[in-house]
Design a protein around this motif. Structure first.
Motif, PDB file in Angstrom:
ATOM      1  N   MET A   1     -30.581  -6.774  -7.373  1.00  0.00           N
ATOM      2  CA  MET A   1     -30.290  -5.641  -8.233  1.00  0.00           C
ATOM      3  C   MET A   1     -30.252  -4.392  -7.353  1.00  0.00           C
ATOM      4  N   SER A   2     -29.248  -3.578  -7.581  1.00  0.00           N
ATOM      5  CA  SER A   2     -29.129  -2.360  -6.782  1.00  0.00           C
ATOM      6  C   SER A   2     -30.202  -1.350  -7.185  1.00  0.00           C
ATOM      7  N   HIS A   3     -30.470  -0.444  -6.270  1.00  0.00           N
ATOM      8  CA  HIS A   3     -31.467   0.601  -6.529  1.00  0.00           C
ATOM      9  C   HIS A   3     -31.034   1.456  -7.712  1.00  0.00           C
ATOM     10  N   ASN A   4     -29.743   1.758  -7.791  1.00  0.00           N
ATOM     11  CA  ASN A   4     -29.212   2.582  -8.879  1.00  0.00           C
ATOM     12  C   ASN A   4     -29.421   1.899 -10.224  1.00  0.00           C
ATOM     13  N   THR A   5     -29.196   0.602 -10.293  1.00  0.00           N
ATOM     14  CA  THR A   5     -29.396  -0.146 -11.532  1.00  0.00           C
ATOM     15  C   THR A   5     -30.868  -0.130 -11.932  1.00  0.00           C
ATOM     16  N   ALA A   6     -31.742  -0.334 -10.952  1.00  0.00           N
ATOM     17  CA  ALA A   6     -33.181  -0.314 -11.234  1.00  0.00           C
ATOM     18  C   ALA A   6     -33.594   1.049 -11.782  1.00  0.00           C
ATOM     19  N   GLU A   7     -33.071   2.118 -11.203  1.00  0.00           N
ATOM     20  CA  GLU A   7     -33.395   3.460 -11.681  1.00  0.00           C
ATOM     21  C   GLU A   7     -32.987   3.646 -13.139  1.00  0.00           C
ATOM     22  N   LYS A   8     -31.816   3.157 -13.488  1.00  0.00           N
ATOM     23  CA  LYS A   8     -31.336   3.282 -14.874  1.00  0.00           C
ATOM     24  C   LYS A   8     -32.219   2.495 -15.828  1.00  0.00           C
ATOM     25  N   LEU A   9     -32.598   1.283 -15.435  1.00  0.00           N
ATOM     26  CA  LEU A   9     -33.462   0.458 -16.289  1.00  0.00           C
ATOM     27  C   LEU A   9     -34.831   1.099 -16.456  1.00  0.00           C
ATOM     28  N   VAL A  10     -35.366   1.651 -15.383  1.00  0.00           N
ATOM     29  CA  VAL A  10     -36.663   2.323 -15.440  1.00  0.00           C
ATOM     30  C   VAL A  10     -36.580   3.524 -16.383  1.00  0.00           C
ATOM     31  N   LYS A  11     -35.531   4.316 -16.241  1.00  0.00           N
ATOM     32  CA  LYS A  11     -35.367   5.493 -17.101  1.00  0.00           C
ATOM     33  C   LYS A  11     -35.302   5.076 -18.570  1.00  0.00           C
ATOM     34  N   MET A  12     -34.519   4.051 -18.865  1.00  0.00           N
ATOM     35  CA  MET A  12     -34.376   3.588 -20.245  1.00  0.00           C
ATOM     36  C   MET A  12     -35.697   3.035 -20.779  1.00  0.00           C
ATOM     37  N   ALA A  13     -36.385   2.232 -19.969  1.00  0.00           N
ATOM     38  CA  ALA A  13     -37.663   1.650 -20.400  1.00  0.00           C
ATOM     39  C   ALA A  13     -38.693   2.750 -20.652  1.00  0.00           C
ATOM     40  N   ASN A  14     -38.714   3.765 -19.800  1.00  0.00           N
ATOM     41  CA  ASN A  14     -39.652   4.878 -19.992  1.00  0.00           C
ATOM     42  C   ASN A  14     -39.332   5.648 -21.275  1.00  0.00           C
ATOM     43  N   GLN A  15     -38.053   5.803 -21.599  1.00  0.00           N
ATOM     44  CA  GLN A  15     -37.678   6.485 -22.834  1.00  0.00           C
ATOM     45  C   GLN A  15     -38.144   5.684 -24.052  1.00  0.00           C
ATOM     46  N   ILE A  16     -37.992   4.379 -23.997  1.00  0.00           N
ATOM     47  CA  ILE A  16     -38.441   3.525 -25.101  1.00  0.00           C
ATOM     48  C   ILE A  16     -39.963   3.601 -25.223  1.00  0.00           C
ATOM     49  N   GLY A  17     -40.651   3.520 -24.086  1.00  0.00           N
ATOM     50  CA  GLY A  17     -42.101   3.628 -24.091  1.00  0.00           C
ATOM     51  C   GLY A  17     -42.580   4.959 -24.658  1.00  0.00           C
ATOM     52  N   ALA A  18     -41.858   6.026 -24.330  1.00  0.00           N
ATOM     53  CA  ALA A  18     -42.223   7.356 -24.844  1.00  0.00           C
ATOM     54  C   ALA A  18     -42.076   7.411 -26.363  1.00  0.00           C
ATOM     55  N   PHE A  19     -41.073   6.737 -26.897  1.00  0.00           N
ATOM     56  CA  PHE A  19     -40.877   6.699 -28.340  1.00  0.00           C
ATOM     57  C   PHE A  19     -42.079   6.066 -29.036  1.00  0.00           C
ATOM     58  N   PHE A  20     -42.597   4.990 -28.459  1.00  0.00           N
ATOM     59  CA  PHE A  20     -43.719   4.270 -29.068  1.00  0.00           C
ATOM     60  C   PHE A  20     -45.080   4.843 -28.694  1.00  0.00           C
ATOM     61  N   ALA A  21     -45.123   5.791 -27.772  1.00  0.00           N
ATOM     62  CA  ALA A  21     -46.383   6.291 -27.217  1.00  0.00           C
ATOM     63  C   ALA A  21     -47.301   6.957 -28.238  1.00  0.00           C
ATOM     64  N   ALA A  22     -46.759   7.421 -29.353  1.00  0.00           N
ATOM     65  CA  ALA A  22     -47.598   8.071 -30.367  1.00  0.00           C
ATOM     66  C   ALA A  22     -48.481   7.061 -31.104  1.00  0.00           C
ATOM     67  N   GLN A  23     -48.160   5.788 -30.965  1.00  0.00           N
ATOM     68  CA  GLN A  23     -48.941   4.743 -31.618  1.00  0.00           C
ATOM     69  C   GLN A  23     -50.159   4.395 -30.752  1.00  0.00           C
ATOM     70  N   ARG A  24     -51.060   3.626 -31.355  1.00  0.00           N
ATOM     71  CA  ARG A  24     -52.198   3.104 -30.582  1.00  0.00           C
ATOM     72  C   ARG A  24     -51.629   2.375 -29.362  1.00  0.00           C
ATOM     73  N   HIS A  25     -52.326   2.429 -28.230  1.00  0.00           N
ATOM     74  CA  HIS A  25     -51.794   1.905 -26.970  1.00  0.00           C
ATOM     75  C   HIS A  25     -51.290   0.464 -27.107  1.00  0.00           C
ATOM     76  N   SER A  26     -52.093  -0.403 -27.677  1.00  0.00           N
ATOM     77  CA  SER A  26     -51.681  -1.811 -27.791  1.00  0.00           C
ATOM     78  C   SER A  26     -50.435  -1.958 -28.658  1.00  0.00           C
ATOM     79  N   ASP A  27     -50.316  -1.141 -29.698  1.00  0.00           N
ATOM     80  CA  ASP A  27     -49.123  -1.172 -30.549  1.00  0.00           C
ATOM     81  C   ASP A  27     -47.907  -0.628 -29.812  1.00  0.00           C
ATOM     82  N   ALA A  28     -48.126   0.388 -28.976  1.00  0.00           N
ATOM     83  CA  ALA A  28     -47.026   0.959 -28.192  1.00  0.00           C
ATOM     84  C   ALA A  28     -46.480  -0.069 -27.205  1.00  0.00           C
TER      85      ALA A  28
END
Length: 73
Positions: free
Chosen positions: A1-28
């Motif tokens: 996997m290219s570095h650029n692809t990994a960066e995009k996946l990380v950014k997207m995963a972090n955005q999804i995690g941020a959406f769920f972050a208001a919930q209890r940690h285990s639920d997030a």
């Protein structure tokens, strides 16, 4: 996997995690993992799992744990 692809996946995963972050940690973590399982293409999931296996640089705690959960770790 290219570095650029990994960066995009990380950014997207972090955005999804941020959406769920208001919930209890285990639920997030569970919510983020479920989202990745339901809505990400298998190649994307494999890419983010491979990224975590190589250290997971850039991933916030919730998405990192969600990916580990998906990977069965």
């Amino acid at each position: 996997m290219s570095h650029n692809t990994a960066e995009k996946l990380v950014k997207m995963a972090n955005q999804i995690g941020a959406f769920f972050a208001a919930q209890r940690h285990s639920d997030a973590v569970a919510g983020t993992a479920e989202h990745l399982k339901k809505f990400w293409d298998p190649r994307m999931r494999a890419g983010i799992i491979a990224h975590v296996e190589h250290g997971g640089e850039g991933l916030d705690t919730v998405p990192l744990q969600a990916v580990q959960k998906l990977a069965g770790k």
